[in-house]
Scaffold this motif. Structure first.
Motif, PDB file in Angstrom:
ATOM      1  N   GLN A   1      -0.490  -2.856  14.173  1.00  0.00           N
ATOM      2  CA  GLN A   1       0.020  -1.899  13.141  1.00  0.00           C
ATOM      3  C   GLN A   1       0.656  -0.617  13.627  1.00  0.00           C
ATOM      4  O   GLN A   1       0.240  -0.401  14.881  1.00  0.00           O
ATOM      5  CB  GLN A   1      -0.892  -1.789  11.955  1.00  0.00           C
ATOM      6  CG  GLN A   1      -1.195  -2.736  11.305  1.00  0.00           C
ATOM      7  CD  GLN A   1      -2.179  -2.384  10.074  1.00  0.00           C
ATOM      8  OE1 GLN A   1      -3.015  -1.373  10.084  1.00  0.00           O
ATOM      9  NE2 GLN A   1      -2.313  -3.187   9.200  1.00  0.00           N
TER      10      GLN A   1
ATOM     11  N   LYS B   1       7.603 -11.376  12.171  1.00  0.00           N
ATOM     12  CA  LYS B   1       7.547 -10.602  11.108  1.00  0.00           C
ATOM     13  C   LYS B   1       7.180  -9.419  11.160  1.00  0.00           C
ATOM     14  O   LYS B   1       5.932  -9.119  11.902  1.00  0.00           O
ATOM     15  CB  LYS B   1       6.856 -11.439   9.987  1.00  0.00           C
ATOM     16  CG  LYS B   1       6.819 -11.060   8.653  1.00  0.00           C
ATOM     17  CD  LYS B   1       5.929 -11.782   7.629  1.00  0.00           C
ATOM     18  CE  LYS B   1       6.163 -11.574   6.210  1.00  0.00           C
ATOM     19  NZ  LYS B   1       5.220 -12.510   5.282  1.00  0.00           N
ATOM     20  N   THR B   2       7.836  -8.701  10.329  1.00  0.00           N
ATOM     21  CA  THR B   2       6.973  -7.414  10.096  1.00  0.00           C
ATOM     22  C   THR B   2       7.269  -6.861   8.626  1.00  0.00           C
ATOM     23  O   THR B   2       7.954  -7.298   7.953  1.00  0.00           O
ATOM     24  CB  THR B   2       8.060  -6.163  10.738  1.00  0.00           C
ATOM     25  OG1 THR B   2       9.484  -6.274  10.321  1.00  0.00           O
ATOM     26  CG2 THR B   2       8.123  -5.973  12.322  1.00  0.00           C
ATOM     27  N   GLU B   3       6.088  -6.194   8.312  1.00  0.00           N
ATOM     28  CA  GLU B   3       6.103  -5.769   6.867  1.00  0.00           C
ATOM     29  C   GLU B   3       5.841  -4.250   6.692  1.00  0.00           C
ATOM     30  O   GLU B   3       5.026  -3.730   7.644  1.00  0.00           O
ATOM     31  CB  GLU B   3       4.765  -6.613   6.345  1.00  0.00           C
ATOM     32  CG  GLU B   3       4.876  -8.182   6.222  1.00  0.00           C
ATOM     33  CD  GLU B   3       3.586  -8.972   5.810  1.00  0.00           C
ATOM     34  OE1 GLU B   3       3.142  -9.144   4.541  1.00  0.00           O
ATOM     35  OE2 GLU B   3       2.826  -8.940   6.866  1.00  0.00           O
ATOM     36  N   LYS B   4       6.340  -3.532   5.852  1.00  0.00           N
ATOM     37  CA  LYS B   4       6.207  -2.096   5.755  1.00  0.00           C
ATOM     38  C   LYS B   4       5.856  -1.605   4.503  1.00  0.00           C
ATOM     39  O   LYS B   4       6.001  -2.564   3.277  1.00  0.00           O
ATOM     40  CB  LYS B   4       7.633  -1.615   6.050  1.00  0.00           C
ATOM     41  CG  LYS B   4       8.605  -1.696   4.965  1.00  0.00           C
ATOM     42  CD  LYS B   4       9.879  -1.037   5.203  1.00  0.00           C
ATOM     43  CE  LYS B   4      10.883  -1.419   4.264  1.00  0.00           C
ATOM     44  NZ  LYS B   4      12.262  -0.779   4.544  1.00  0.00           N
ATOM     45  N   THR B   5       4.778  -0.770   4.446  1.00  0.00           N
ATOM     46  CA  THR B   5       4.326  -0.120   3.272  1.00  0.00           C
ATOM     47  C   THR B   5       4.655   1.392   3.193  1.00  0.00           C
ATOM     48  O   THR B   5       4.417   2.130   4.224  1.00  0.00           O
ATOM     49  CB  THR B   5       2.999  -0.156   3.007  1.00  0.00           C
ATOM     50  OG1 THR B   5       2.741  -1.562   3.060  1.00  0.00           O
ATOM     51  CG2 THR B   5       2.397   0.124   1.698  1.00  0.00           C
TER      52      THR B   5
ATOM     53  N   THR C   1       3.631  -9.311  12.748  1.00  0.00           N
ATOM     54  CA  THR C   1       2.742 -10.790  12.983  1.00  0.00           C
ATOM     55  C   THR C   1       3.541 -11.388  14.202  1.00  0.00           C
ATOM     56  O   THR C   1       4.786 -11.288  14.486  1.00  0.00           O
ATOM     57  CB  THR C   1       3.101 -11.482  11.809  1.00  0.00           C
ATOM     58  OG1 THR C   1       2.504 -10.827  10.630  1.00  0.00           O
ATOM     59  CG2 THR C   1       2.611 -12.960  11.958  1.00  0.00           C
TER      60      THR C   1
ATOM     61  N   SER D   1      11.622 -12.408  10.555  1.00  0.00           N
ATOM     62  CA  SER D   1      11.450 -11.823   9.348  1.00  0.00           C
ATOM     63  C   SER D   1      11.367 -10.127   9.638  1.00  0.00           C
ATOM     64  O   SER D   1      10.304  -9.649   9.663  1.00  0.00           O
ATOM     65  CB  SER D   1      10.589 -12.175   8.229  1.00  0.00           C
ATOM     66  OG  SER D   1      10.950 -11.773   7.134  1.00  0.00           O
TER      67      SER D   1
ATOM     68  N   ALA E   1      11.432  -6.261   8.366  1.00  0.00           N
ATOM     69  CA  ALA E   1      11.379  -5.652   7.176  1.00  0.00           C
ATOM     70  C   ALA E   1      12.417  -4.440   6.811  1.00  0.00           C
ATOM     71  O   ALA E   1      12.789  -3.855   6.107  1.00  0.00           O
ATOM     72  CB  ALA E   1      10.109  -4.939   6.849  1.00  0.00           C
TER      73      ALA E   1
ATOM     74  N   VAL F   1       3.522  -0.105   9.361  1.00  0.00           N
ATOM     75  CA  VAL F   1       4.176  -1.326   9.676  1.00  0.00           C
ATOM     76  C   VAL F   1       3.120  -2.363  10.509  1.00  0.00           C
ATOM     77  O   VAL F   1       2.625  -2.105  11.165  1.00  0.00           O
ATOM     78  CB  VAL F   1       5.436  -1.149  10.529  1.00  0.00           C
ATOM     79  CG1 VAL F   1       6.054  -2.609  10.935  1.00  0.00           C
ATOM     80  CG2 VAL F   1       6.429  -0.045   9.819  1.00  0.00           C
ATOM     81  N   THR F   2       3.234  -3.465   9.766  1.00  0.00           N
ATOM     82  CA  THR F   2       2.312  -4.513  10.300  1.00  0.00           C
ATOM     83  C   THR F   2       3.316  -5.625  10.877  1.00  0.00           C
ATOM     84  O   THR F   2       4.128  -6.075  10.592  1.00  0.00           O
ATOM     85  CB  THR F   2       1.428  -5.372   9.203  1.00  0.00           C
ATOM     86  OG1 THR F   2       0.679  -4.006   8.558  1.00  0.00           O
ATOM     87  CG2 THR F   2       0.485  -6.296   9.604  1.00  0.00           C
TER      88      THR F   2
ATOM     89  N   TYR G   1       6.218   4.897   7.285  1.00  0.00           N
ATOM     90  CA  TYR G   1       5.667   3.519   6.847  1.00  0.00           C
ATOM     91  C   TYR G   1       4.530   3.068   7.689  1.00  0.00           C
ATOM     92  O   TYR G   1       4.599   3.331   8.798  1.00  0.00           O
ATOM     93  CB  TYR G   1       7.088   2.887   7.121  1.00  0.00           C
ATOM     94  CG  TYR G   1       8.086   2.930   6.105  1.00  0.00           C
ATOM     95  CD1 TYR G   1       8.461   2.382   4.763  1.00  0.00           C
ATOM     96  CD2 TYR G   1       9.088   3.755   6.613  1.00  0.00           C
ATOM     97  CE1 TYR G   1       9.174   2.573   4.003  1.00  0.00           C
ATOM     98  CE2 TYR G   1      10.228   3.805   5.747  1.00  0.00           C
ATOM     99  CZ  TYR G   1      10.360   3.375   4.480  1.00  0.00           C
ATOM    100  OH  TYR G   1      11.045   3.675   3.656  1.00  0.00           O
TER     101      TYR G   1
END
Length: 223
Positions: A128, A215-219, A203, A74, A76, A200-201, A198
């Motif tokens: 991260q 998975k990567t998640e960005k804020t 997983t 997944s 981001a 980026v975390t 960003y």
């Protein structure tokens, strides 16, 4: 007719307008486990994978980047899903031999631009990174507009070719010019996008004994 031509030409240019998640089913026999361990050795190994992934993207090497990810990764930043989708549609329209190389070059160009700079976090319990990146999803509506503009500007001659020689003949005649036109628009749009920072975390899952990014998640980091 216009709708049909739009669909077919968009198929040729899918490398830059796709955003769907890949739905490919993995039938190979692999063993995967979720990342539940937080040992320092695991974290360091995962950081190495994350760094290798980022640098592969910076080099425009999407195949190598994908090798560091699970099949259902997944993303981001939508890089993998864009790549998978354009490949699926090129295959659907039997266009890999004719346009596969050009599409690969376009994807490589976009990839090289996505991540400008990065630094890995010193966290000891997760992986991260701070990444300066562009949001490639911003160019998709502009590229769709470019395709429509090309068709609109050439509709009379395209329609004439369709009527006299058929749809396939029209595609063969106008697709190269359309591809070059949209490639130019893609490059201009990518070059004009602003970079943002960003957090980026990452997983991970362990697949056949190797850590893979699942998975990567960005804020976005406020300026």
């Amino acid at each position: 007719m216009k709708k049909l031509l739009t669909i077919l030409l968009s198929g040729l240019l899918v490398f830059s307008i796709s955003a769907c998640q890949s739905t490919e089913t993995n039938t190979s026999q692999t063993t995967s486990t979720s990342s539940t361990s937080t040992s320092s050795a695991d974290i360091e190994a995962q950081k190495e994978v994350a760094q290798a992934y980022i640098e592969a993207i910076q080099n425009g090497d999407i195949d190598t980047a994908n090798s560091y990810c699970t099949d259902d990764f997944s993303d981001a930043f939508e890089i993998k899903s864009t790549y998978d989708e354009f490949g699926d549609l090129l295959s659907k329209y039997n266009l890999e031999d004719t346009y596969g190389s050009q599409a690969d070059q376009a994807i490589a160009y976009i990839c090289q631009k996505v991540f400008k700079e990065y630094s890995m976090s010193d966290n000891t319990d997760s992986v991260q990174a701070t990444i300066s990146a562009i949001d490639i999803s911003q160019i998709k509506s502009d590229v769709k507009s470019a395709v429509k503009t090309y068709i609109k500007n050439n509709m009379s001659s395209i329609a004439s070719t369709v009527m006299s020689s058929g749809t396939q003949a029209a595609i063969e005649q106008y697709a190269p010019d359309a591809v070059n036109y949209v490639y130019s628009q893609v490059q201009d749009e990518v070059n004009n996008l602003d970079y943002k920072d960003y957090k980026v975390t990452f997983t991970f899952e362990k697949v056949d004994g190797e850590w893979k990014i699942s998975k990567t998640e960005k804020t976005e980091i406020d300026s």
